[in-house]
Scaffold this motif. Structure first.
Motif, PDB file in Angstrom:
ATOM      1  N   PRO A 253       0.826  -1.212   0.000  1.00  0.00           N
ATOM      2  CA  PRO A 253       0.000   0.000   0.000  1.00  0.00           C
ATOM      3  C   PRO A 253       0.861   1.265   0.000  1.00  0.00           C
ATOM      4  N   GLY A 254       0.471   2.220  -0.829  1.00  0.00           N
ATOM      5  CA  GLY A 254       1.165   3.503  -0.883  1.00  0.00           C
ATOM      6  C   GLY A 254       2.290   3.563  -1.890  1.00  0.00           C
ATOM      7  N   PHE A 255       2.723   2.412  -2.425  1.00  0.00           N
ATOM      8  CA  PHE A 255       3.805   2.399  -3.405  1.00  0.00           C
ATOM      9  C   PHE A 255       3.217   2.556  -4.805  1.00  0.00           C
ATOM     10  N   ASP A 256       3.025   3.819  -5.208  1.00  0.00           N
ATOM     11  CA  ASP A 256       2.488   4.104  -6.526  1.00  0.00           C
ATOM     12  C   ASP A 256       3.577   3.940  -7.585  1.00  0.00           C
ATOM     13  N   ILE A 257       3.197   4.065  -8.838  1.00  0.00           N
ATOM     14  CA  ILE A 257       4.112   3.830  -9.950  1.00  0.00           C
ATOM     15  C   ILE A 257       5.299   4.781  -9.906  1.00  0.00           C
ATOM     16  N   LYS A 258       5.061   6.051  -9.624  1.00  0.00           N
ATOM     17  CA  LYS A 258       6.151   7.025  -9.600  1.00  0.00           C
ATOM     18  C   LYS A 258       7.147   6.706  -8.502  1.00  0.00           C
ATOM     19  N   THR A 259       6.668   6.316  -7.338  1.00  0.00           N
ATOM     20  CA  THR A 259       7.563   5.967  -6.234  1.00  0.00           C
ATOM     21  C   THR A 259       8.443   4.784  -6.600  1.00  0.00           C
ATOM     22  N   ILE A 260       7.845   3.747  -7.175  1.00  0.00           N
ATOM     23  CA  ILE A 260       8.624   2.565  -7.548  1.00  0.00           C
ATOM     24  C   ILE A 260       9.620   2.912  -8.646  1.00  0.00           C
ATOM     25  N   GLN A 261       9.211   3.746  -9.580  1.00  0.00           N
ATOM     26  CA  GLN A 261      10.114   4.167 -10.644  1.00  0.00           C
ATOM     27  C   GLN A 261      11.328   4.892 -10.069  1.00  0.00           C
ATOM     28  N   ASN A 262      11.118   5.759  -9.101  1.00  0.00           N
ATOM     29  CA  ASN A 262      12.230   6.450  -8.446  1.00  0.00           C
ATOM     30  C   ASN A 262      13.111   5.491  -7.649  1.00  0.00           C
ATOM     31  N   LEU A 263      12.503   4.477  -7.061  1.00  0.00           N
ATOM     32  CA  LEU A 263      13.209   3.593  -6.134  1.00  0.00           C
ATOM     33  C   LEU A 263      14.121   2.589  -6.837  1.00  0.00           C
ATOM     34  N   LEU A 264      13.707   2.089  -7.989  1.00  0.00           N
ATOM     35  CA  LEU A 264      14.404   0.966  -8.623  1.00  0.00           C
ATOM     36  C   LEU A 264      15.892   1.185  -8.878  1.00  0.00           C
ATOM     37  N   PRO A 265      16.363   2.368  -9.283  1.00  0.00           N
ATOM     38  CA  PRO A 265      17.813   2.515  -9.518  1.00  0.00           C
ATOM     39  C   PRO A 265      18.666   2.395  -8.262  1.00  0.00           C
ATOM     40  N   PHE A 266      18.053   2.429  -7.076  1.00  0.00           N
ATOM     41  CA  PHE A 266      18.827   2.505  -5.844  1.00  0.00           C
ATOM     42  C   PHE A 266      18.663   1.290  -4.931  1.00  0.00           C
ATOM     43  N   VAL A 267      17.964   0.274  -5.384  1.00  0.00           N
ATOM     44  CA  VAL A 267      17.722  -0.888  -4.532  1.00  0.00           C
ATOM     45  C   VAL A 267      18.008  -2.175  -5.299  1.00  0.00           C
ATOM     46  N   ALA A 268      18.194  -3.248  -4.552  1.00  0.00           N
ATOM     47  CA  ALA A 268      18.429  -4.581  -5.122  1.00  0.00           C
ATOM     48  C   ALA A 268      18.050  -5.604  -4.067  1.00  0.00           C
ATOM     49  N   LEU A 269      18.191  -6.866  -4.415  1.00  0.00           N
ATOM     50  CA  LEU A 269      17.940  -7.959  -3.469  1.00  0.00           C
ATOM     51  C   LEU A 269      19.191  -8.801  -3.296  1.00  0.00           C
TER      52      LEU A 269
END
Length: 743
Positions: free
Chosen positions: A171-187
């Motif tokens: 909840p709360g993770f809209d498309i723009k937030t995920i788009q911003n987040l992806l370059p800075f995270v990994a698993l």
């Protein structure tokens, strides 16, 4: 094990993801993810192992977008030597897109260095989402406290993420937030200590050297042969920064800075800053020797370094404290100098003791007993004239104290206590509005802060008191009303005699003092194409203020809508209105208050012609009215053009703007692109033209050069600027060159 083929068609919300996430993605995922997957965008199908392997390899290694996979693959093979350069351009674009979106929440003179440092570090060393912490995610400026709380609730209930795309189910993770987040995270699953030794500290550690030179080309009045006050130094601005980083456990840095007008002979730099920091050493979670910042609670008791205010993202009203951090900026006031550490006492309890010794700028005089006294601290960091040099380092400041904090998955509670001592005494100024300002040589501050996550609510607050003065507090809540709607509500009450030298809580004034306010905001994201933001802030000032000789009140409202029909086109419209009260400008025997109203209207489009060309158009209108005086009407229109070829060594952008505002009161501010680590927020005041050109050239993979030229041409004026910054003529231009070497 089951097989999941995720098909992302044109209408999928993932179509607006960064390029490396476009197209068809296939994954072999565990059963727990299949049970949690969003059925609206996932299809469980039977896929042969050969197809699965092919898609997986293609996803990891190549860029797949809109049917161009084979073309891009061919280009990649032919131009493989340019891939590193292309990646650099794309990654830097990701960072600047985020920073520009956050610029609305920042003061006009804000130094962006700390934010750029954080994003640059996580771009190179992504956050492991399955082993991250609240503090680590807090440093990502585009995540709200409620989103972070929802993330950890999801992990607690469902276990570790199996794929980064699972974020869309939180909840709360809209498309723009995920788009911003992806370059800075990994698993990824690796240890920071796997290869630590002296050899690797030398050969594996990352070094980053940056040198910047800037100068106004026209001669300013302060550099002429004036009697008395004048600039004693040279007109160029010069800055050198060095950073060393070994994984996430060791960093070192130093910064040298000279402002225009300061001397460059003898002692070549006016400002020196540096630190060494260690992290994750067992119970010693952090240790910083040198310059550092501290950010706790809601900024009411102890907060230094950068801070956001009210902005279009209504959740930014809730601060995300980052605790102890090394200081890497060029702001010469807002930091501590000494030593500090964060130590884990036992499970969930940390303590952060600190000590700081600084010499601050202050204008001093002798009192009746012959002792030096002062009424304020100079925060500009400028030492250009004889007077400014005389005030430099005149006031010695010592600060020591500690913060204790308990935190678990849902609750964080902290207590702050510290003492500030000055060599000379503060006295009250003669103005009536300064009656309750701080006096004396020492001040003890105490504070309590908390945040608590309950279901879809994030509650936060802080209470603070400077001993001998008044009490201040702030409380608020962020709520996920649905998957598409979030709300914020905050109440603040700051006494007129509340004192703190490290106070950056949310407020309408520059300091969180003498103010009561109620803030309410709403974010609405009904689908991937539309987003809306609304907030209103009602405030009162119980005591007098500068140019306000009575208690006063006011309000601020904002409404914004964004429409994105596809990933290449965005439209933004915004309305903002603010009303305050101020002494009348009329010549009357006794002052009374007039209403002062400012309004702003903005319409903006962002569109991408192709992979190389990006355009931004903006029309902004400002209105100003005070009392019964005639309303002022001003406007700004500009065109931005960005050229960033994927494989080219040269990229750049340019702006063409025209502005017309009757006076300083109707001025308009607009974000301007600049060289890396530099932040520009241009003020458009008067009537004329504005243009600037930024160019970046990648000489080779780790050596980059930036060049910036900007110019104002004013109409119907004979001089530009005021006092010592005055320039004869109607033009003001600046050139800036920066080099960066990473090794």
């Amino acid at each position: 094990m089951k097989i999941l083929c995720v098909v992302l068609p044109f209408s999928s919300p993932y179509f607006s993801f960064p390029k490396k996430y476009f197209g068809i993605v296939s994954r072999a995922l565990p059963d727990n993810l299949l049970r949690r997957a969003n059925p609206s965008i996932r299809m469980l199908v039977s896929c042969r192992n050969l197809i699965i392997s092919w898609f997986t390899a293609l996803y990891h290694k190549f860029l797949i977008i809109n049917g161009y996979a084979f073309r891009i693959l061919t280009v990649a093979l032919v131009l493989a030597g340019f891939m590193a350069n292309a990646q650099t351009n794309t990654q830097e674009t990701d960072i600047w897109d985020i920073l520009e979106s956050m610029a609305e929440n920042l003061p006009d003179d804000y130094d962006m260095t700390e934010l750029v440092d954080v994003l640059e570090r996580y771009r190179k060393h992504p956050i492991n989402l399955n082993k991250t912490s609240v503090e680590e995610l807090n440093s990502l400026v585009f995540l709200s406290p409620l989103q972070i709380a929802n993330f950890f609730t999801h992990i607690k209930e469902n276990g570790p993420l199996a794929d980064v795309l699972e974020l869309q189910s939180i909840p709360g993770f809209d498309i723009k937030t995920i788009q911003n987040l992806l370059p800075f995270v990994a698993l990824t699953d690796r240890s920071d200590y796997q290869q630590i030794n002296f050899k690797n500290l030398i050969h594996v550690g990352e070094n980053d050297l940056m040198i910047r030179l800037a100068q106004t080309l026209q001669k300013q009045k302060g550099f002429t042969d004036l009697p008395g006050n004048r600039y004693l130094g040279s007109p160029e601005k010069f800055q050198m920064r060095y950073r060393y980083q070994y994984s996430s456990i060791l960093s070192a840095a130093f910064t040298l800075d000279k402002d225009a007008g300061e001397k460059f002979i003898g002692r070549p730099f006016d400002f020196y800053s540096g630190n060494i920091a260690l992290f994750k050493l067992g119970r010693l979670k952090k240790l910083v020797i040198g310059d550092y910042t501290q950010q706790f609670g809601q900024g009411l008791t102890l907060w230094s370094g950068f801070s956001f205010g009210k902005g279009p993202d209504v959740t930014s009203v809730a601060k995300k404290d980052l605790g102890l951090r090394p200081y890497n900026s060029t702001n010469e006031y807002s930091f501590f100098r000494g030593a500090a550490a964060t130590i884990n006492l036992f499970k969930n309890v940390d303590i952060t003791p600190f000590v700081s010794f600084r010499k601050l700028d202050a204008s001093q005089k002798l009192d009746a007993d012959g002792n030096l006294v002062q009424s304020t601290i100079n925060q500009t960091g400028l030492h250009r004239t004889p007077t400014e040099l005389k005030n430099k380092g005149a006031l010695a400041q010592t600060v020591f104290g500690t913060t204790v904090q308990y935190s678990n998955d849902d609750l964080a509670i902290g207590a702050i206590a510290y003492h500030t001592n000055f060599k000379s005494r503060f006295i009250t100024q003669t103005a009536a509005y300064d009656r309750y300002s701080f006096t004396g040589k020492s001040l003890t501050n105490l504070g309590l802060f908390y945040n608590y996550t309950y279901k879809n609510m994030y509650l936060y607050g802080e209470g603070a008191k400077g001993l001998g003065g008044g009490f201040a507090y702030i409380n608020g809540v962020l709520v996920s009303l649905s998957s598409a709607v979030s709300a914020a509500l905050t109440y603040r009450n700051y006494a007129k005699d509340y004192h703190s030298f490290f106070n950056q809580a949310v407020s309408e004034s520059s300091e969180a003092v003498n103010e009561r306010g109620l803030y309410a905001g709403l974010n609405v994201n009904p689908n991937k194409h539309w987003s809306f933001s609304f907030y209103s802030d009602l405030f009162r000032f119980p005591w007098l203020k500068y140019r306000v000789d009575e208690p006063s009140k006011g309000y601020e409202v904002l409404a914004q809508a964004i429409y994105m029909p596809n990933k290449n086109f965005k439209v933004l419209v915004r309305y903002k209105s603010e009303k305050k009260q101020q002494n009348t400008d009329m010549d009357v025997p006794e002052n009374f208050l007039d209403d002062v109203k400012r309004e702003g209207y903005r319409a903006e489009t962002n569109w991408q012609l192709n992979k190389n060309w990006h355009f931004q158009n903006r029309l902004e209108v400002s209105q100003y009215k005070k009392g019964s005086a005639k309303r002022e009407f001003g406007y700004l229109v500009y065109q931005d053009i960005d050229y960033s070829p994927m494989f080219a060594k040269l990229s750049g952008n340019v702006r063409f703007a025209y502005f017309n505002t009757p006076s300083y009161n109707s001025r308009i501010y607009a974000y301007e692109d600049d060289v890396l680590y530099s932040f520009a927020f241009g003020m458009y005041n008067g009537k004329g033209f504005r243009t600037y050109l930024n160019m970046r050239y990648n000489i080779f993979k780790k050596f980059n050069v930036w060049l910036r030229y900007g110019m104002f041409i004013y109409q119907d004026v004979k001089t530009v600027g005021t006092y010592l910054d005055e320039i004869k003529g109607n033009k003001k231009s600046e050139v800036k060159i920066q080099i960066r070497y990473q090794f």
